[in-house]
Motif scaffolding. Structure first.
Motif, PDB file in Angstrom:
ATOM      1  N   GLN A   2       0.863  -1.179   0.000  1.00  0.00           N
ATOM      2  CA  GLN A   2       0.000   0.000   0.000  1.00  0.00           C
ATOM      3  C   GLN A   2       0.902   1.232   0.000  1.00  0.00           C
ATOM      4  OE1 GLN A   2      -2.256   0.728   3.567  1.00  0.00           O
ATOM      5  NE2 GLN A   2      -3.781   1.977   2.513  1.00  0.00           N
ATOM      6  N   ILE A   3       0.564   2.234  -0.822  1.00  0.00           N
ATOM      7  CA  ILE A   3       1.400   3.421  -0.940  1.00  0.00           C
ATOM      8  C   ILE A   3       0.540   4.674  -0.842  1.00  0.00           C
ATOM      9  CG2 ILE A   3       3.019   4.711  -2.393  1.00  0.00           C
ATOM     10  CD1 ILE A   3       3.873   2.112  -3.671  1.00  0.00           C
ATOM     11  N   ILE A   4       0.979   5.608  -0.004  1.00  0.00           N
ATOM     12  CA  ILE A   4       0.342   6.922   0.093  1.00  0.00           C
ATOM     13  C   ILE A   4       1.372   7.948  -0.361  1.00  0.00           C
ATOM     14  CG2 ILE A   4      -0.855   8.567   1.564  1.00  0.00           C
ATOM     15  CD1 ILE A   4      -1.527   6.277   3.449  1.00  0.00           C
ATOM     16  N   VAL A   5       1.002   8.771  -1.337  1.00  0.00           N
ATOM     17  CA  VAL A   5       1.920   9.740  -1.939  1.00  0.00           C
ATOM     18  C   VAL A   5       1.431  11.150  -1.659  1.00  0.00           C
ATOM     19  CG1 VAL A   5       2.956  10.582  -4.079  1.00  0.00           C
ATOM     20  CG2 VAL A   5       2.518   8.132  -3.791  1.00  0.00           C
ATOM     21  N   SER A   6       2.258  11.937  -0.994  1.00  0.00           N
ATOM     22  CA  SER A   6       1.992  13.361  -0.813  1.00  0.00           C
ATOM     23  C   SER A   6       2.766  14.126  -1.879  1.00  0.00           C
ATOM     24  CB  SER A   6       2.440  13.803   0.585  1.00  0.00           C
ATOM     25  OG  SER A   6       2.432  15.213   0.688  1.00  0.00           O
ATOM     26  N   THR A   7       2.065  14.969  -2.646  1.00  0.00           N
ATOM     27  CA  THR A   7       2.759  15.665  -3.728  1.00  0.00           C
ATOM     28  C   THR A   7       2.019  16.922  -4.161  1.00  0.00           C
ATOM     29  OG1 THR A   7       3.697  15.407  -5.951  1.00  0.00           O
ATOM     30  CG2 THR A   7       1.589  14.323  -5.528  1.00  0.00           C
ATOM     31  N   HIS A   8       2.800  17.889  -4.681  1.00  0.00           N
ATOM     32  CA  HIS A   8       2.236  19.067  -5.338  1.00  0.00           C
ATOM     33  C   HIS A   8       2.139  18.843  -6.844  1.00  0.00           C
ATOM     34  CE1 HIS A   8       2.238  21.524  -1.753  1.00  0.00           C
ATOM     35  NE2 HIS A   8       3.514  21.274  -1.550  1.00  0.00           N
ATOM     36  N   LEU A   9       2.745  17.778  -7.351  1.00  0.00           N
ATOM     37  CA  LEU A   9       2.723  17.478  -8.783  1.00  0.00           C
ATOM     38  C   LEU A   9       1.541  16.548  -9.046  1.00  0.00           C
ATOM     39  CD1 LEU A   9       6.573  16.974  -9.274  1.00  0.00           C
ATOM     40  CD2 LEU A   9       5.211  19.035  -9.663  1.00  0.00           C
ATOM     41  N   LEU A  10       0.406  17.146  -9.325  1.00  0.00           N
ATOM     42  CA  LEU A  10      -0.860  16.422  -9.298  1.00  0.00           C
ATOM     43  C   LEU A  10      -0.964  15.313 -10.328  1.00  0.00           C
ATOM     44  CD1 LEU A  10      -3.413  19.305  -8.649  1.00  0.00           C
ATOM     45  CD2 LEU A  10      -2.036  17.996  -7.022  1.00  0.00           C
ATOM     46  N   ASN A  11      -0.267  15.446 -11.449  1.00  0.00           N
ATOM     47  CA  ASN A  11      -0.382  14.413 -12.481  1.00  0.00           C
ATOM     48  C   ASN A  11       0.071  13.042 -11.993  1.00  0.00           C
ATOM     49  OD1 ASN A  11      -1.551  16.020 -14.412  1.00  0.00           O
ATOM     50  ND2 ASN A  11       0.374  16.543 -15.419  1.00  0.00           N
ATOM     51  N   HIS A  12       0.891  13.014 -10.955  1.00  0.00           N
ATOM     52  CA  HIS A  12       1.373  11.729 -10.454  1.00  0.00           C
ATOM     53  C   HIS A  12       0.329  10.998  -9.613  1.00  0.00           C
ATOM     54  CE1 HIS A  12       5.381  12.278 -12.011  1.00  0.00           C
ATOM     55  NE2 HIS A  12       5.458  13.465 -11.448  1.00  0.00           N
ATOM     56  N   VAL A  13      -0.710  11.690  -9.163  1.00  0.00           N
ATOM     57  CA  VAL A  13      -1.744  11.037  -8.353  1.00  0.00           C
ATOM     58  C   VAL A  13      -3.127  11.170  -8.978  1.00  0.00           C
ATOM     59  CG1 VAL A  13      -0.448  11.321  -6.214  1.00  0.00           C
ATOM     60  CG2 VAL A  13      -2.079  13.086  -6.893  1.00  0.00           C
ATOM     61  N   ARG A  14      -3.222  11.853 -10.120  1.00  0.00           N
ATOM     62  CA  ARG A  14      -4.520  12.089 -10.745  1.00  0.00           C
ATOM     63  C   ARG A  14      -5.228  10.778 -11.097  1.00  0.00           C
ATOM     64  NH1 ARG A  14      -5.834  17.017 -12.779  1.00  0.00           N
ATOM     65  NH2 ARG A  14      -3.621  17.570 -12.898  1.00  0.00           N
ATOM     66  N   GLY A  15      -4.467   9.757 -11.421  1.00  0.00           N
ATOM     67  CA  GLY A  15      -5.065   8.469 -11.785  1.00  0.00           C
ATOM     68  C   GLY A  15      -5.296   7.541 -10.604  1.00  0.00           C
ATOM     69  N   PHE A  16      -4.987   7.970  -9.380  1.00  0.00           N
ATOM     70  CA  PHE A  16      -5.180   7.113  -8.208  1.00  0.00           C
ATOM     71  C   PHE A  16      -6.670   6.937  -7.933  1.00  0.00           C
ATOM     72  CE2 PHE A  16      -0.962   7.682  -5.663  1.00  0.00           C
ATOM     73  CZ  PHE A  16      -0.252   7.237  -6.752  1.00  0.00           C
ATOM     74  N   GLU A  17      -6.995   5.798  -7.336  1.00  0.00           N
ATOM     75  CA  GLU A  17      -8.395   5.546  -7.003  1.00  0.00           C
ATOM     76  C   GLU A  17      -8.900   6.478  -5.917  1.00  0.00           C
ATOM     77  OE1 GLU A  17      -8.888   1.627  -5.107  1.00  0.00           O
ATOM     78  OE2 GLU A  17      -6.708   1.547  -4.970  1.00  0.00           O
ATOM     79  N   ARG A  18      -7.997   7.020  -5.121  1.00  0.00           N
ATOM     80  CA  ARG A  18      -8.422   7.932  -4.057  1.00  0.00           C
ATOM     81  C   ARG A  18      -7.375   9.016  -3.848  1.00  0.00           C
ATOM     82  NH1 ARG A  18      -9.436   6.338   2.323  1.00  0.00           N
ATOM     83  NH2 ARG A  18     -10.338   8.337   2.977  1.00  0.00           N
ATOM     84  N   VAL A  19      -7.836  10.251  -3.728  1.00  0.00           N
ATOM     85  CA  VAL A  19      -6.982  11.380  -3.370  1.00  0.00           C
ATOM     86  C   VAL A  19      -7.681  12.162  -2.266  1.00  0.00           C
ATOM     87  CG1 VAL A  19      -6.080  13.618  -4.143  1.00  0.00           C
ATOM     88  CG2 VAL A  19      -5.757  11.600  -5.571  1.00  0.00           C
ATOM     89  N   ILE A  20      -6.906  12.562  -1.255  1.00  0.00           N
ATOM     90  CA  ILE A  20      -7.424  13.349  -0.135  1.00  0.00           C
ATOM     91  C   ILE A  20      -6.825  14.746  -0.212  1.00  0.00           C
ATOM     92  CG2 ILE A  20      -7.537  13.551   2.376  1.00  0.00           C
ATOM     93  CD1 ILE A  20      -7.161  10.444   2.430  1.00  0.00           C
ATOM     94  N   TRP A  21      -7.673  15.742  -0.192  1.00  0.00           N
ATOM     95  CA  TRP A  21      -7.245  17.142  -0.217  1.00  0.00           C
ATOM     96  C   TRP A  21      -7.331  17.677   1.209  1.00  0.00           C
ATOM     97  CZ3 TRP A  21     -10.642  21.297  -3.123  1.00  0.00           C
ATOM     98  CH2 TRP A  21     -10.133  22.576  -2.864  1.00  0.00           C
ATOM     99  N   LEU A  22      -6.170  17.986   1.791  1.00  0.00           N
ATOM    100  CA  LEU A  22      -6.115  18.563   3.128  1.00  0.00           C
ATOM    101  C   LEU A  22      -6.019  20.078   3.034  1.00  0.00           C
ATOM    102  CD1 LEU A  22      -3.661  16.263   5.161  1.00  0.00           C
ATOM    103  CD2 LEU A  22      -6.152  16.340   5.298  1.00  0.00           C
TER     104      LEU A  22
END
Length: 245
Positions: free
Chosen positions: A185-205
């Motif tokens: 399982q991997i959780i990625v924190s990033t400002h480069l949104l294209n790297h997580v845009r395809g993830f099944e879930r993204v959390i905006w804090l």
């Protein structure tokens, strides 16, 4: 107690100095790939520090693999974190020694750990890195060493804090590929949104709270739209102040 597969924060309050970072935060994190986005200071790194036990909540509980992170159960320790700055993470002078560390912690003798680290690098076409001094590597290469050290140690949960920040485009593409292929399982924190845009879930804090939570494409688009609105509002204020002056 949450189930063995759960990563959960229950009513967590985190205070650092005079600042309350989180107040009554509840999250359950079970998807294979989760993105974490938001402005600087939103609480992304603080969330990671809670999950790997570097920070303790003032109140509430953090559970990983069915165990309390603040307790003695070893199941809660199967977490690896990659820091924003690789120089804050790397300990040993050579690549081989750095990779062997996680294997030694897992129970291998030093010689066995180094042999396995060399073989592991060789299998990835990086055998020539084994004896390289960390100081001879670029910032991006050091970041890649941190990733390699995490994956060879094979914790069940990987926390990647701004992992693409110091990588060139080939390095980003390679890490993207390896994240997709990893079994953990991997959780990625990033400002480069294209790297997580395809993830099944993204959390905006935002300011220590969950502003939005859902499919990556939807949440990234909402965050981008919010930034456009904020920048436009800021520009209007500047113009209005200039006209008054």
């Amino acid at each position: 107690m949450p189930g063995d597969r759960a990563v959960r924060l229950e009513d967590v309050t985190l205070v650092r100095g005079r600042t309350t970072v989180f107040r009554g935060l509840d999250l359950e994190l079970n998807e294979a790939r989760i993105g974490l986005i938001g402005d600087n200071g939103a609480g992304k790194s603080s969330l990671f520090r809670l999950l790997c036990g570097l920070d303790a909540p003032r109140s509430g509980r953090v559970w990983i693999n069915g165990a309390d992170v603040g307790g003695a159960d070893h199941r809660a320790r199967s977490v690896g974190m990659m820091f924003q700055n690789p120089d804050e993470q790397i300990i040993f002078p050579t690549v081989e020694e750095e990779l062997a560390l996680g294997l030694e912690v897992g129970g291998l003798q030093r010689r066995q750990a180094r042999e396995q680290a060399r073989a592991w690098l060789q299998a990835r076409g990086l055998g020539h890195w084994a004896e390289r001094a960390i100081t001879s590597l670029s910032q991006g290469q050091r970041q890649h060493v941190c990733w390699l050290a995490l994956t060879i140690a094979a914790p069940r949960l990987l926390l990647l804090d701004e992992p693409f920040a110091s990588l060139d485009l080939p390095g980003q593409a390679l890490l993207d590929h390896e994240i997709r292929q990893a079994s953990q399982q991997i959780i990625v924190s990033t400002h480069l949104l294209n790297h997580v845009r395809g993830f099944e879930r993204v959390i905006w804090l935002a300011e220590g709270a969950v502003r939005a939570d859902g499919p990556g494409a939807e949440i990234c688009a909402a965050y981008e739209a919010d930034i456009v609105q904020r920048v436009a509002a800021h520009a209007l204020r500047i113009d209005a102040e200039a006209n008054v002056a």
